[in-house]
Write an enzyme that holds these catalytic residues in place. Structure first.
Site, PDB file in Angstrom:
ATOM      1  N   HIS A  16      31.305 -35.570  35.947  1.00 48.76           N
ATOM      2  CA  HIS A  16      30.662 -34.330  36.377  1.00 48.76           C
ATOM      3  C   HIS A  16      31.338 -33.081  35.808  1.00 48.76           C
ATOM      4  O   HIS A  16      31.076 -31.986  36.287  1.00 48.76           O
ATOM      5  CB  HIS A  16      30.665 -34.221  37.909  1.00 48.76           C
ATOM      6  CG  HIS A  16      29.652 -35.102  38.593  1.00 48.76           C
ATOM      7  ND1 HIS A  16      29.672 -36.474  38.480  1.00 48.76           N
ATOM      8  CD2 HIS A  16      28.595 -34.810  39.390  1.00 48.76           C
ATOM      9  CE1 HIS A  16      28.668 -36.974  39.194  1.00 48.76           C
ATOM     10  NE2 HIS A  16      28.001 -35.993  39.750  1.00 48.76           N
ATOM     11  N   GLU A  42      15.615 -37.334  34.414  1.00 58.48           N
ATOM     12  CA  GLU A  42      15.955 -36.415  33.320  1.00 58.48           C
ATOM     13  C   GLU A  42      15.208 -36.759  32.038  1.00 58.48           C
ATOM     14  O   GLU A  42      14.760 -35.879  31.313  1.00 58.48           O
ATOM     15  CB  GLU A  42      17.472 -36.419  33.066  1.00 58.48           C
ATOM     16  CG  GLU A  42      18.279 -35.591  34.056  1.00 58.48           C
ATOM     17  CD  GLU A  42      18.522 -36.292  35.385  1.00 58.48           C
ATOM     18  OE1 GLU A  42      18.079 -37.449  35.552  1.00 58.48           O
ATOM     19  OE2 GLU A  42      19.166 -35.687  36.264  1.00 58.48           O
TER      20      GLU A  42
END
Ligand SMILES: Cc1ncc(C[n+]2csc(CCOP(=O)(O)OP(=O)(O)O)c2C)c(N)n1
Lengths: 336, 324
Positions: A139, A70
């Site tokens: 998450h 990322e």
């Protein structure tokens, strides 16, 4: 004149709306490129298939699956945008923005300012989140406050497919970095299809229901819950005005102020945890700017100040409920 | 192709430009006329000087807080640089960036970062843009040895290798990361061996030898332009003025410092050019004199320039309304 052969569907869901928006933007501007983990068709077109078909249609040069990096690929998106590309990158889940925060807050957000306006970062970071599926503490978080607290970034969170399309088109066309928050649990809820080329301007809220007694302000998932609460309250004769912010930062203060000046009461609702959140900011601004017109203190409805838990009863207890919204509304009225 | 005599003299000119500017920055800070955090690159001037003669205006660089040498070599006009470091409205970034955040797209200096390692992913993106558009451009990503220990370095090398991006990762290994020695902070002696983990070429050269840097850079740039992907080029060197202005360098062993000074790339190259009849001492003096004049003009321009208006605090945060 040729006839339109395929009638567009009357209803689509948010996955389809975002896919369509990106495809239409790629068709309109060859500077639009897409990358992220598993986004190309060879890798399934995204784990939720938001980018399905794009690599086949636009080719592997413009649509690429990335390594699990990322920091690397969001930084690459920053770099590519500095010289005029318009990357639309997917950071799969909002919690994963934590590992590329430096690129977002120290670079994407600040390069226009630090360069004295010589460069800028027309970049869209798509990311999904939302509790309710038992995905637990890493998450499911709504982390919009992190980004709203950084001048230079715009933060967008649609609540329905048509807005998702229009906001995505506007975000891709925008000259500044945009965090585009997609709500996982409502991805497949169908809604009216947008007209092709429909743009929803960034920084412009929508009044989705007019009312007299209290203004309910939300975005993303909370708009659905606010509308459910408003229906229940209506039965007790309480008339709610409902604002869907659509863009969280910059806030559409004119719309918020006009509505609350009229109703004199406000409740802000978000899935993010309560403390230091967008609700606190909106509440503070209303108290600062509308003190004499307020009939009651502004109320906040939000998730509990704890990590998102796994166990179903805990997860449900962590999230606010429609009841909580109704109680908050009645609290503002009790103060009358 | 080895560097021609003309190219060698141009490398000297760039080294002299960097060295004389550095000397003046320091004397101005000592005199109290400039106030800024200054990360001197004195001792490292050979690296960007020898690489930049292989680049065009179309090529990009990214650099770090210790990056004035990289910018001058790439062509940022000294007067704009001076004005920026003095915080003036006439600086490259209107005084809003400062020494750690210089941008000057006209000369290809796209990003200067104060976050160790962070400019490498951005360099990948600049390379990606060139690749997507089929443009002939390469990117030089400058960083220090310490930066090879941060994740951004590793993610960038892998990404650049997987996508065959036209990026040359240039590690200016000055043997220290702040006060930490290479041995105490880095698991390998030569940063270049890390290239093997990403399947790309990695070489180490004497960063004080312009010809060695030039030759290695030439090969890496050739590869990048041919579409064969990234390389890691490590240039071993030394920084003479500590980490930041005011750092007395107590942590640097005396004999190591003395050996580095004896190997100062600036006099070493100057003497070599004269000894090898590439240039006469008078010719090099003339180059130095022209640079002195340019620096004097830059200092005057900077110090006579106004500070930015406070209204700048509300400008360049977002695109002007109506443009988006
Ligand atoms: C992410 C991050 N961590 C720490 C710092 C503080 N810091 C600034 S320079 C530096 C040392 C970097 O050393 P190196 O990469 O070898 O470059 P050099 O300064 O020697 O040129 C450190 C730790 C920083 N700027 N950014």
């Amino acid at each position: 004149m040729s006839q339109t052969l395929v009638k567009p569907p009357a209803k689509i869901n948010t996955v389809q709306a975002i896919n369509l928006a990106i495809a239409d933007a790629m068709e309109a501007d060859e500077n639009v490129i897409v990358f992220g983990e598993d986004v190309a068709d060879l890798e399934g077109g995204g784990i939720v298939k938001v980018t399905q078909g794009l690599s086949t249609r636009f080719g592997g040069n413009r649509v690429r699956s990335t390594p699990i990096s990322e920091m690397g690929f969001v930084g690459a998106a920053v770099g590519a945008s500095l010289v005029g590309l318009r990357p639309v990158v997917e950071v799969m889940l909002m919690n994963f923005t934590a590992v590329c925060m430096d690129q977002i807050t120290n670079h994407a957000a600040k390069l226009r300012f630090m360069s004295g306006g010589q460069t800028h970062v027309p970049l869209v970071i798509r990311t999904m989140t939302g509790a309710g599926f038992g995905t637990g503490g890493q998450h499911s978080d709504f982390l919009e406050a992190w980004f709203c607290h950084t001048p230079g970034i715009k933060v967008v969170a649609p609540s329905n497919p048509a807005d998702a399309y229009g906001l995505m088109r506007a975000a891709i066309a925008d000259e500044d970095p945009v965090i585009f928050i997609e709500h996982l649990p409502t991805y497949w809820v169908a809604g009216p299809a947008p007209a092709p080329g429909h743009f929803v301007p960034l920084g412009k809220a929508a009044i989705v229901q007019e009312g007299r007694d209290v203004t309910l302000i939300g975005y993303s998932r909370s708009v659905h819950d606010i509308r459910a609460a408003a229906v229940n309250l209506e039965k007790s004769g309480i008339s709610c005005e409902v604002i869907d912010l659509r863009t969280i930062s910059p806030l559409d203060m004119p719309t918020i102020l006009a509505s609350v000046a009229k109703t004199g009461r406000a409740v802000v609702v978000h899935e993010a945890v309560r403390s230091f959140g967008a609700g606190a900011e909106i509440s503070a601004r209303l108290h600062e700017q509308l003190w004499t017109k307020l009939k009651a203190p502004v109320q906040r409805v939000a998730s509990k100040d704890c990590p998102v838990p796994f166990s179903k009863p805990l997860e449900t207890g962590f999230l606010y409920s429609v009841d909580d919204i109704e109680i908050a509304v009645r609290t503002t009225l009790a103060n009358a | 192709m080895p560097a021609s005599q003309r190219v060698l003299v141009e490398i000297y000119r760039k080294m002299a430009l960097i060295k004389h500017n550095d000397d003046r920055f320091i004397s101005m800070i000592k005199a109290g006329r400039l106030t800024m955090p200054y990360y001197s690159a004195r001792g490292q001037e050979c690296i960007p000087a020898a690489i930049s003669v292989l680049l065009t205006d179309r090529d990009y660089i990214t650099t770090i807080y210790r990056g004035v040498h990289d910018m001058l070599a790439k062509g940022v006009p000294p007067k704009l640089l001076w004005a920026e470091l003095a915080g003036r409205a006439t600086g490259t970034c209107k005084g809003k960036g400062g020494p750690m955040h210089i941008t000057h797209p006209e000369s290809g200096c796209m990003v200067t970062t104060g976050i160790v390692g962070a400019s490498m992913p951005i360099a990948c993106g600049l390379g990606l843009a060139a690749q997507v558009r089929g443009e002939d451009r390469v990117v030089i990503a400058n960083f220090g040895d310490g930066a090879s220990n941060i994740g951004a370095f590793h993610e960038s090398l892998n990404l650049a290798a997987v996508w065959k991006l036209p990026v040359i990762f240039v590690c200016q290994n000055n043997l220290f990361a702040e006060h930490t020695t290479l041995a105490n902070g880095t698991a390998v002696q030569d940063i270049s061996v890390r290239a093997a983990g990403y399947g790309i070429p990695g070489v180490t050269v004497d960063g004080n030898d312009p010809r060695a840097v030039y030759d290695a850079a030439q090969e890496a740039i050739r590869r990048a332009r041919a579409g064969d992907g990234p390389s890691l080029l490590e240039a071993k060197t030394f920084r003479f003025n500590g980490h930041v202005f005011g750092d007395a360098g107590e942590y640097i062993p005396k004999d190591q410092y003395a050996a580095a000074v004896a190997n100062d790339p600036y006099p070493r190259f100057r003497d070599a050019l004269i000894a090898e009849d590439v240039a006469t001492s008078a010719e090099l003096d003339e180059i130095d004199a022209l640079i002195e004049t340019e620096i004097n003009e830059a200092v005057t321009f900077a110090m006579d320039s106004p500070f930015p208006e406070l209204s700048e605090l509300g400008i360049d945060i977002y695109a002007p309304v109506g443009q988006a």
